[in-house]
Motif scaffolding. Structure first.
Motif: not given
Length: 252
Positions: A1-6, A42-48, A54-56, A235-236
């Motif tokens: 399972m993964y979540f994409a950020f750009k 909450d992390h997904l919100v911040k990662l975006n 995101l780098e960390a 919202a996300i």
């Protein structure tokens, strides 16, 4: 399972407690450090929004699911993972440390909280050796000179497992920084986990947790801080559901 950020992906790469325990035990045996993060909405919100966060996160060796929405999204994507909140991992990881003869450290929270948590964990986990506890000052920079000094001490004291209770994104950034300064230390970012052990904060009753309503309990206990956070999380969700359905289609 993964979540994409750009063009980057944050993967939940440890699906269950059995494999997490095996991986950490092996790292202890090999005197090899690691960084463990527990991803939630909450992390997904911040990662975006936060490139440094995101780098960390991309530097974390192990990522597990913290929060039922992450688990539900994984099931929707047909890539199921087990729920493993950071606060639930403290005692099991302490048992692993004892079994491997590894010393433990606490970094974060407040000094009285850490001391009480240490006292209780020593009682709950016979043989647990907590060799270092430190609550950084307000405004702590997780990649600054104070952080470097803490990490150097962890390395010099031969700490095997450090629980990091700084909250996101500081704890994950501190752990990622620590992988270069103290490469033999295992860092577990556990948020309020030690506060729960010390009962400085109280978790939702078990029946609420079983009904996946712990978020409501937390929001009602601190609405000014948490209501806006949870609003951003909700919202996300539509976008994350759509992404999970795309993964489901790829799995076919």
């Amino acid at each position: 399972m993964y979540f994409a950020f750009k063009d980057q992906r944050v993967a939940v790469n440890v699906p269950d407690l059995a494999r997490l325990s095996a991986g950490i035990s092996q790292a202890f045996r090999e005197h090899r450090g690691f960084a463990l993060a527990t991803v939630n909405l909450d992390h997904l919100v911040k990662l975006n929004q936060d490139a440094a966060f995101l780098e960390a996160y991309l530097a974390q060796d192990m990522v597990v699911a913290d929060g039922r929405p992450i688990v539900w999204l994984s099931r929707l994507a047909q890539r199921p993972v087990q729920l493993m909140p950071g606060s639930d991992l403290v005692t099991p990881l302490c048992h692993l440390a004892v079994q491997s003869g590894v010393t433990v450290a606490f970094v974060g929270s407040r000094q009285p909280v850490l001391e009480l948590a240490a006292e209780r964990l020593r009682h709950w986990v016979p043989g647990l050796e907590i060799a270092y506890i430190h609550a950084p000052a307000f405004g702590f920079d997780p990649e600054g000179e104070a952080a470097r000094a803490i990490l150097t001490e962890l390395r010099d004291r031969d700490i095997g497992l450090c629980f990091v209770a700084l909250g996101a994104p500081k704890q994950e950034r501190f752990a990622a920084f620590g992988r270069s300064i103290a490469p033999s230390v295992g860092f577990a970012s556990i948020g309020a986990g030690l506060d729960f052990v010390a009962e400085h904060q109280h978790r939702a009753p078990l029946w609420m947790r079983r009904l996946a309503m712990e978020w409501l309990w937390r929001m009602l206990t601190n609405p000014l801080r948490l209501a806006p956070r949870y609003a951003k999380c909700f919202a996300i969700l539509p976008r994350q559901v759509a992404a999970a359905l795309r993964l489901r289609h790829q799995a076919r």
